[in-house]
Design a protein around this motif. Structure first.
Motif: not given
Length: 393
Positions: A188, A192, A278
């Motif tokens: 990640t 994020d 996501n």
């Protein structure tokens, strides 16, 4: 029937529906005839001291049919009122207000806006003054309904697959404990944050999906492809039409998170958080980058088509629907008796899924979960293992 104090002018008589209204789950209509017939209003006397006692007396009823008793009975016909209100007065003077409104004209934002404007008028005797005027009709002028658009609807469950509703409450401590179980993923990126520091809503939607996937795997003897669809509000996210931040009507799209049954082990909460996070991020980015009305219309129609197609493949894969009503001012509606101690949505017993709403303190989340009875039994067992999660029966 309570009729409007001022007749609707001829130029406002027909309210056209928007593309988003057309895609909302309801019996399809092309337009609304604003004929001044009014809204349905019912007042009842409940033979119980308060709502908790009433619920205790009805303990053998499933949750959804219990709360149906304090809602107005509205027949789904083109000539029926679009709004019904039932005011239930308990022996101790407490009140529960049940509201039904047609999904043809309202999403959660619209209902919350209506209730708070109504409460403000009752409390003060005046219409609230904002730097904006909530009104219908803006969306249909920009996003007209598509008359030829036909989307298949999921089938109604048969008697052997009756869907029941239960409520579960996660307080702030329970949610924080769940967050701590989410492992950091080295793949990640630093950008994020939605995945590294997921919101309450992302955590809870991911938990629901994780539990339902586990139940499915145990029942089928193997993992299956799985999808989680959830609504995303357009308001405040569109740079091409920012004036619609307070538009009334339906103004949401569906985002779909997908998980392939590829043999890889996916049973940790962070796996599901990553898929959901996501999807939220990518959908919001796509909305923000939309440069025209056509871009938004295409995104909305395509997402709805994909979602319905997946739900129709229940013999091959698992599909679930969730919707968050969090961060809306449900607990701000003061009609003159103080703010409500509990607000809830009544179950939607058509497909398996869940609704998320804030608790009164704004830090916890109330889950309204609708599942087939056997699946609900397993779902409750999984949540019982989370000892800090009180269950509201």
């Amino acid at each position: 029937m309570l009729k409007p104090s001022v007749s609707t002018s001829d130029n406002l008589r027909i309210l056209k529906l928007s593309l988003f209204d057309q895609l909302a789950p309801h019996d399809p209509l092309i337009s609304i005839d604003c004929n001044d017939e009014g809204v349905e209003y019912v007042q009842t006397k409940v033979n119980a001291d308060d709502l908790p006692e009433f619920r205790h007396r009805q303990a053998n009823d499933i949750e959804s049919s219990l709360l149906d008793l304090i809602l107005p009975v509205m027949v789904h016909m083109p000539s029926s009122p679009l709004l019904g209100v039932q005011v239930n007065v308990f022996n101790n003077g407490g009140i529960a207000i049940g509201i039904k409104i047609s999904h043809n004209i309202a999403d959660a934002f619209t209902i919350a806006t209506f209730v708070n404007e109504w409460a403000h008028t009752c409390l003060t005797g005046t219409i609230s003054t904002h730097n904006y005027l909530p009104s219908f009709g803006q969306l249909s002028s920009l996003f007209p309904a598509r008359l030829m658009l036909q989307l298949p609807s999921p089938s109604t469950p048969g008697p052997e697959n009756i869907i029941v509703t239960r409520r579960f409450v996660f307080d702030a401590l329970a949610i924080e404990k769940l967050r701590k179980t989410i492992k950091d993923d080295s793949t990640t990126t630093d950008d994020d944050d939605m995945i590294k520091q997921p919101s309450r809503v992302v955590v809870m939607m991911s938990l629901i999906w994780k539990v339902l996937t586990h139940i499915s795997s145990a029942k089928n003897g193997n993992s299956r492809n799985s999808s989680l669809g959830f609504a995303i509000n357009f308001r405040g996210k569109l740079s091409c039409v920012p004036s619609l931040e307070h538009a009334l009507g339906n103004y949401v799209t569906i985002a779909i998170a997908n998980m392939e049954a590829d043999g890889a082990r996916k049973d940790q909460l962070n796996d599901f958080v990553k898929f959901v996070g996501n999807t939220v991020r990518d959908t919001c980015v796509a909305i923000g980058k939309a440069s025209s009305i056509d871009d938004i219309s295409s995104l909305t129609v395509n997402n709805w088509k994909i979602c319905v197609e997946k739900l129709l493949q229940e013999d091959k894969m698992d599909g679930y629907i969730t919707s968050s009503w969090c961060k809306l001012p449900w607990y701000e509606a003061d009609f003159g008796w103080g703010k409500p101690f509990w607000v809830s949505r009544v179950g939607f017993n058509d497909i398996e899924g869940a609704f998320l709403m804030d608790t009164k303190d704004g830090n916890g989340i109330q889950l309204i979960v609708c599942l087939k009875e056997k699946n609900m039994t397993e779902f409750e067992k999984h949540l019982d293992n989370l000892s800090s999660t009180p269950i509201v029966g």
